[in-house]
Design an enzyme around this catalytic site. Structure first.
Site, short mmCIF file in Angstrom:
data_model
loop_
_atom_site.label_atom_id
_atom_site.label_comp_id
_atom_site.label_asym_id
_atom_site.label_seq_id
_atom_site.Cartn_x
_atom_site.Cartn_y
_atom_site.Cartn_z
N LEU A 64 0.86 -1.18 0.00
CA LEU A 64 0.00 0.00 0.00
C LEU A 64 0.90 1.23 0.00
O LEU A 64 2.02 1.20 0.52
CB LEU A 64 -0.91 0.04 1.24
CG LEU A 64 -1.96 -1.07 1.39
CD1 LEU A 64 -2.65 -0.96 2.74
CD2 LEU A 64 -2.98 -1.04 0.27
N ASP A 65 0.39 2.33 -0.55
CA ASP A 65 1.14 3.59 -0.52
C ASP A 65 1.34 4.06 0.91
O ASP A 65 0.60 3.66 1.83
CB ASP A 65 0.41 4.67 -1.31
CG ASP A 65 0.35 4.38 -2.81
OD1 ASP A 65 1.19 3.59 -3.28
OD2 ASP A 65 -0.54 4.93 -3.48
N ILE A 66 2.28 4.96 1.11
CA ILE A 66 2.64 5.43 2.45
C ILE A 66 1.44 6.03 3.18
O ILE A 66 1.27 5.82 4.39
CB ILE A 66 3.83 6.43 2.39
CG1 ILE A 66 4.28 6.82 3.81
CG2 ILE A 66 3.48 7.66 1.55
CD1 ILE A 66 5.58 7.60 3.83
N THR A 83 -1.80 5.39 2.57
CA THR A 83 -2.95 4.49 2.61
C THR A 83 -2.90 3.60 3.84
O THR A 83 -1.85 3.05 4.18
CB THR A 83 -3.00 3.62 1.34
OG1 THR A 83 -2.98 4.47 0.19
CG2 THR A 83 -4.26 2.77 1.31
N ARG A 95 -6.37 6.28 -7.32
CA ARG A 95 -6.14 7.73 -7.33
C ARG A 95 -6.19 8.29 -8.76
O ARG A 95 -6.80 9.33 -9.01
CB ARG A 95 -4.79 8.02 -6.67
CG ARG A 95 -4.74 7.56 -5.22
CD ARG A 95 -3.32 7.47 -4.68
NE ARG A 95 -2.71 8.80 -4.61
CZ ARG A 95 -1.44 9.00 -4.26
NH1 ARG A 95 -0.65 7.96 -3.97
NH2 ARG A 95 -0.96 10.22 -4.20
#
Length: 286
Positions: free
Chosen positions: A126-128, A130, A226
């Site tokens: 997951l992105d930082i 999220t 996104r």
């Protein structure tokens, strides 16, 4: 460490290993190094397994990330999985295993405290910004299984996000290919030459100026949710990179909410849910 797998139906050993989509080279190595047993006895590739037999795999590993003593929010754990809730503002893994500040380092510390001689194996990222559910696999068979079924989209990944505005269509499919943005190294964009990307969504609730949506990923491209919502004119709240409104939320308002898959050992359906974090819940009452 030794991992045990209880056989549920009659099957050849090689077919059982292939069920996990383990690579031919790893299967070869298991037999070459005698790290596979049936009922604690040596075995052959063509050995016929019966219901109730125990296949054992010996994995000679050690913890491979820098350990970091931070709280770990465990959602589910058994002999094969460690499923945790990722908080905001932390990366899943660093570019160098000797660096701290990652979720892998926190998991490594948990393994150390439990006496597990295991490498840290994450099944997805997951992105930082999220938050939400992350799967770690303890053994090589489970890791191979999850890698395969994630790649063919048989692991269902549901997200919840707050997006700007009120969507005209309350549910639908966003189907636009995604590629790199040549003008911005960190950003992705809808591109005719990009990779296929499919996002299903359903509006859960509408507020003044934004909406809560549930999202099911059919593909897993970088920044897919996104990019897609920005492209249709409803960027995620807090998503400055894709022109989202940062006035009412200071990070990307995205949470990995639910995961569904079939357990590779027990064959049972698994559904993991993690409710929205506190900062996103505050958006429900504005």
């Amino acid at each position: 460490m030794k991992f045990d797998y209880k056989i549920l139906e009659e099957i050849r050993l090689i077919d059982y290993l292939n069920h996990f989509h383990l690579s031919k080279s790893k299967i070869y190595t298991l037999f070459l190094e005698k790290n596979i047993l049936v009922n604690d006895a040596p075995c052959k590739r063509e050995s016929l397994l019966k219901k109730g037999d125990i296949v054992s795999i010996i994995e000679n590993e050690e913890i491979d990330f820098l350990c970091e003593n931070k709280k770990l929010d465990i959602i589910y754990e058994d002999d094969y999985f460690l499923i945790v809730n990722k908080p905001k503002n932390i990366i899943v893994h660093p570019d160098n295993k000797d660096k701290g500040g990652s979720l892998c380092s926190v998991v490594a510390n948990y393994y150390k405290n439990k006496g597990y001689d295991l490498s840290v194996k994450y099944a997805h990222r997951l992105d930082i910004d999220t938050t939400g559910i992350i799967i770690f696999c303890k053994d090589m068979l489970t890791m191979a299984y999850m890698n395969y079924y994630i790649s063919i989209h048989e692991v269902k990944r549901y997200y919840r996000a707050f997006v700007g505005g009120i969507l005209k269509n309350k549910e639908g499919i966003i189907n636009f290919p995604i590629g790199e943005d040549r003008h911005h190294k960190s950003r992705r964009r809808v591109s005719k030459t990009g990779q296929d990307a499919i996002t299903e969504y359903k509006v859960i609730k509408e507020f003044k100026g934004y909406s809560l949506v549930e999202i099911l990923l059919q593909t897993g491209r970088t920044h897919q949710i996104r990019v897609h919502f920005s492209h249709i004119g409803h960027p995620l709240l807090g998503d400055e990179l894709y022109r989202g409104d940062i006035s009412c939320f200071k990070r990307v308002a995205l949470h990995s909410y639910r995961l569904e898959f079939t357990h590779p050992v027990t064959k049972q359906s698994v559904s993991i849910v993690k409710e929205l974090p506190f900062d996103m819940k505050e958006l429900l009452v504005k």
